[in-house]
Design a protein around this motif. Structure first.
Motif, PDB file in Angstrom:
ATOM      1  N   TRP A   1     -24.307 -30.649  14.109  1.00  0.00           N
ATOM      2  CA  TRP A   1     -23.024 -30.549  14.816  1.00  0.00           C
ATOM      3  C   TRP A   1     -22.188 -29.418  14.234  1.00  0.00           C
ATOM      4  O   TRP A   1     -22.055 -29.295  13.014  1.00  0.00           O
ATOM      5  CB  TRP A   1     -22.259 -31.868  14.709  1.00  0.00           C
ATOM      6  N   VAL A   2     -21.647 -28.585  15.084  1.00  0.00           N
ATOM      7  CA  VAL A   2     -20.694 -27.552  14.670  1.00  0.00           C
ATOM      8  C   VAL A   2     -19.468 -27.642  15.570  1.00  0.00           C
ATOM      9  O   VAL A   2     -19.569 -28.012  16.741  1.00  0.00           O
ATOM     10  CB  VAL A   2     -21.304 -26.132  14.742  1.00  0.00           C
ATOM     11  N   ASN A   3     -18.310 -27.299  15.039  1.00  0.00           N
ATOM     12  CA  ASN A   3     -17.076 -27.370  15.810  1.00  0.00           C
ATOM     13  C   ASN A   3     -17.036 -26.298  16.894  1.00  0.00           C
ATOM     14  O   ASN A   3     -17.753 -25.297  16.837  1.00  0.00           O
ATOM     15  CB  ASN A   3     -15.866 -27.209  14.885  1.00  0.00           C
ATOM     16  N   TYR A   4     -16.176 -26.506  17.845  1.00  0.00           N
ATOM     17  CA  TYR A   4     -16.037 -25.589  18.982  1.00  0.00           C
ATOM     18  C   TYR A   4     -15.834 -24.149  18.519  1.00  0.00           C
ATOM     19  O   TYR A   4     -16.423 -23.220  19.072  1.00  0.00           O
ATOM     20  CB  TYR A   4     -14.850 -26.043  19.826  1.00  0.00           C
ATOM     21  N   SER A   5     -15.019 -23.965  17.483  1.00  0.00           N
ATOM     22  CA  SER A   5     -14.717 -22.613  16.992  1.00  0.00           C
ATOM     23  C   SER A   5     -15.918 -21.956  16.328  1.00  0.00           C
ATOM     24  O   SER A   5     -15.929 -20.735  16.146  1.00  0.00           O
ATOM     25  CB  SER A   5     -13.552 -22.666  16.000  1.00  0.00           C
TER      26      SER A   5
ATOM     27  N   GLU B   1     -17.611 -28.827  24.017  1.00  0.00           N
ATOM     28  CA  GLU B   1     -18.050 -28.920  22.625  1.00  0.00           C
ATOM     29  C   GLU B   1     -19.146 -29.973  22.465  1.00  0.00           C
ATOM     30  O   GLU B   1     -20.184 -29.715  21.830  1.00  0.00           O
ATOM     31  CB  GLU B   1     -16.859 -29.266  21.732  1.00  0.00           C
ATOM     32  N   ILE B   2     -18.936 -31.150  23.041  1.00  0.00           N
ATOM     33  CA  ILE B   2     -19.947 -32.213  22.940  1.00  0.00           C
ATOM     34  C   ILE B   2     -21.218 -31.802  23.669  1.00  0.00           C
ATOM     35  O   ILE B   2     -22.333 -32.015  23.176  1.00  0.00           O
ATOM     36  CB  ILE B   2     -19.395 -33.541  23.499  1.00  0.00           C
ATOM     37  N   TYR B   3     -21.061 -31.209  24.840  1.00  0.00           N
ATOM     38  CA  TYR B   3     -22.223 -30.763  25.619  1.00  0.00           C
ATOM     39  C   TYR B   3     -23.072 -29.774  24.820  1.00  0.00           C
ATOM     40  O   TYR B   3     -24.296 -29.930  24.711  1.00  0.00           O
ATOM     41  CB  TYR B   3     -21.753 -30.130  26.919  1.00  0.00           C
TER      42      TYR B   3
ATOM     43  N   ALA C   1     -24.982 -20.313  15.338  1.00  0.00           N
ATOM     44  CA  ALA C   1     -24.502 -20.247  16.721  1.00  0.00           C
ATOM     45  C   ALA C   1     -23.285 -19.344  16.860  1.00  0.00           C
ATOM     46  O   ALA C   1     -23.038 -18.783  17.927  1.00  0.00           O
ATOM     47  CB  ALA C   1     -24.170 -21.648  17.221  1.00  0.00           C
ATOM     48  N   SER C   2     -22.531 -19.178  15.795  1.00  0.00           N
ATOM     49  CA  SER C   2     -21.328 -18.339  15.842  1.00  0.00           C
ATOM     50  C   SER C   2     -21.653 -16.858  15.949  1.00  0.00           C
ATOM     51  O   SER C   2     -20.793 -16.054  16.323  1.00  0.00           O
ATOM     52  CB  SER C   2     -20.469 -18.577  14.593  1.00  0.00           C
ATOM     53  N   LYS C   3     -22.897 -16.472  15.626  1.00  0.00           N
ATOM     54  CA  LYS C   3     -23.268 -15.051  15.570  1.00  0.00           C
ATOM     55  C   LYS C   3     -24.127 -14.606  16.759  1.00  0.00           C
ATOM     56  O   LYS C   3     -24.618 -13.472  16.762  1.00  0.00           O
ATOM     57  CB  LYS C   3     -24.045 -14.776  14.281  1.00  0.00           C
ATOM     58  N   LEU C   4     -24.305 -15.438  17.747  1.00  0.00           N
ATOM     59  CA  LEU C   4     -25.146 -15.077  18.886  1.00  0.00           C
ATOM     60  C   LEU C   4     -24.554 -13.912  19.667  1.00  0.00           C
ATOM     61  O   LEU C   4     -23.353 -13.861  19.924  1.00  0.00           O
ATOM     62  CB  LEU C   4     -25.305 -16.276  19.824  1.00  0.00           C
ATOM     63  N   SER C   5     -25.411 -12.980  20.060  1.00  0.00           N
ATOM     64  CA  SER C   5     -24.982 -11.869  20.907  1.00  0.00           C
ATOM     65  C   SER C   5     -24.905 -12.334  22.350  1.00  0.00           C
ATOM     66  O   SER C   5     -25.338 -13.440  22.689  1.00  0.00           O
ATOM     67  CB  SER C   5     -25.972 -10.713  20.790  1.00  0.00           C
ATOM     68  N   ALA C   6     -24.375 -11.483  23.203  1.00  0.00           N
ATOM     69  CA  ALA C   6     -24.248 -11.833  24.619  1.00  0.00           C
ATOM     70  C   ALA C   6     -25.621 -12.090  25.243  1.00  0.00           C
ATOM     71  O   ALA C   6     -25.804 -13.075  25.975  1.00  0.00           O
ATOM     72  CB  ALA C   6     -23.516 -10.730  25.371  1.00  0.00           C
ATOM     73  N   TYR C   7     -26.587 -11.224  24.949  1.00  0.00           N
ATOM     74  CA  TYR C   7     -27.910 -11.386  25.554  1.00  0.00           C
ATOM     75  C   TYR C   7     -28.630 -12.609  24.999  1.00  0.00           C
ATOM     76  O   TYR C   7     -29.289 -13.341  25.746  1.00  0.00           O
ATOM     77  CB  TYR C   7     -28.755 -10.139  25.340  1.00  0.00           C
ATOM     78  N   GLU C   8     -28.520 -12.852  23.688  1.00  0.00           N
ATOM     79  CA  GLU C   8     -29.140 -14.044  23.095  1.00  0.00           C
ATOM     80  C   GLU C   8     -28.543 -15.318  23.700  1.00  0.00           C
ATOM     81  O   GLU C   8     -29.257 -16.266  24.013  1.00  0.00           O
ATOM     82  CB  GLU C   8     -28.930 -14.032  21.580  1.00  0.00           C
ATOM     83  N   ALA C   9     -27.226 -15.304  23.874  1.00  0.00           N
ATOM     84  CA  ALA C   9     -26.555 -16.455  24.485  1.00  0.00           C
ATOM     85  C   ALA C   9     -27.028 -16.670  25.912  1.00  0.00           C
ATOM     86  O   ALA C   9     -27.263 -17.801  26.353  1.00  0.00           O
ATOM     87  CB  ALA C   9     -25.045 -16.248  24.451  1.00  0.00           C
ATOM     88  N   ALA C  10     -27.188 -15.583  26.652  1.00  0.00           N
ATOM     89  CA  ALA C  10     -27.644 -15.683  28.040  1.00  0.00           C
ATOM     90  C   ALA C  10     -29.054 -16.261  28.106  1.00  0.00           C
ATOM     91  O   ALA C  10     -29.359 -17.092  28.976  1.00  0.00           O
ATOM     92  CB  ALA C  10     -27.602 -14.309  28.703  1.00  0.00           C
TER      93      ALA C  10
END
Length: 247
Positions: free
Chosen positions: A60-64, A173-175, A200-209
């Motif tokens: 679990w990680v916080n929304y931020s 956040e829960i999702y 998860a805080s360091k994901l790039s735009a393409y990795e996130a996509a």
């Protein structure tokens, strides 16, 4: 007749008690993270039965601590009206029903004669869901994967409760902390570490996509990471991300 009325009354009381249980569970999620979801427990049982062990990754990680790129990518891919609707996107649902009806009609026209060989059977039409992020969360948290009107009705009730007791940021956040991203891989942090060896805080735009595109079929795309569809669709989602409104 009296016994039937008593039985009916007990059923109504049981239903109301169940809804009160859901109210309490969802209200508590405003401050407490859910320990697990119904879907996760079912998957854990399946994995143990198949492998005799439980390879599991979730943190679990916080929304931020979740990249805004991932938040935007998931909204753009799964539910572009998330920040504005009341839990159900009626327009998307209507379009999904229309697509499913057309797909069933085409499948019926291609249906072979009754005396045709088995090899000539037609694949069933692909079902389009149209569910919002809130609906997906409601289903994953509490319900089974069966497709019945009763289960769908309960999903709508749970969706309303989630939207009533939790704000949009908490729902997202829960999702993002509980959704499946591979076999035994749950949540944004586990997915980022599993596929890109970074938080998860360091994901790039393409990795996130890419992670967002995986969501409808995570175990499939985990096995075919070089899929042309995955790469092409990820590019489309990157283009949509600037328009995704964050809660």
């Amino acid at each position: 007749m009296k016994s039937f009325a008593r039985w009916l009354g007990l059923c109504v009381l049981a239903f109301l008690a169940l809804q009160l249980f859901f109210v309490g569970r969802i209200a508590s999620m405003a401050v407490l993270a859910p320990q697990s979801t119904a879907f996760q427990r079912a998957e854990a049982w399946r994995i143990v039965n198949e492998k005799g062990r439980l390879p599991w990754s979730q943190e679990w990680v916080n929304y931020s601590q979740i990249s805004d790129h991932l938040k935007r990518a998931v909204i753009a891919s799964e539910d572009d009206g998330f920040s504005n609707h009341d839990g159900v996107d009626w327009d998307a649902l209507e379009k999904a029903w229309a697509k499913n009806a057309k797909a069933e009609e085409r499948a019926e026209k291609r249906k072979p004669p009754a005396n045709a060989p088995a090899a000539a059977t037609v694949r069933p039409p692909k079902v389009v869901g149209g569910s919002t992020i809130t609906q997906q969360l409601a289903k994953n948290l509490f319900l089974s994967g069966e497709r019945t009107l009763l289960r769908k009705g309960q999903e709508f009730v749970l969706t309303l409760l989630l939207e009533t007791f939790l704000n949009k940021q908490r729902i997202l956040e829960i999702y993002l902390n509980s959704v499946e991203w591979g076999d035994g891989v749950f949540g944004a942090e586990a997915a980022a570490q599993h596929y890109f060896r970074k938080p998860a805080s360091k994901l790039s735009a393409y990795e996130a996509a890419r992670l967002a595109v995986m969501l409808p079929r995570p175990k499939f795309f985990e096995k075919v990471p070089n899929s042309a569809y995955l790469s092409g669709r990820s590019g489309v989602i990157v283009g949509r991300m600037p328009d995704a409104q964050l809660p």
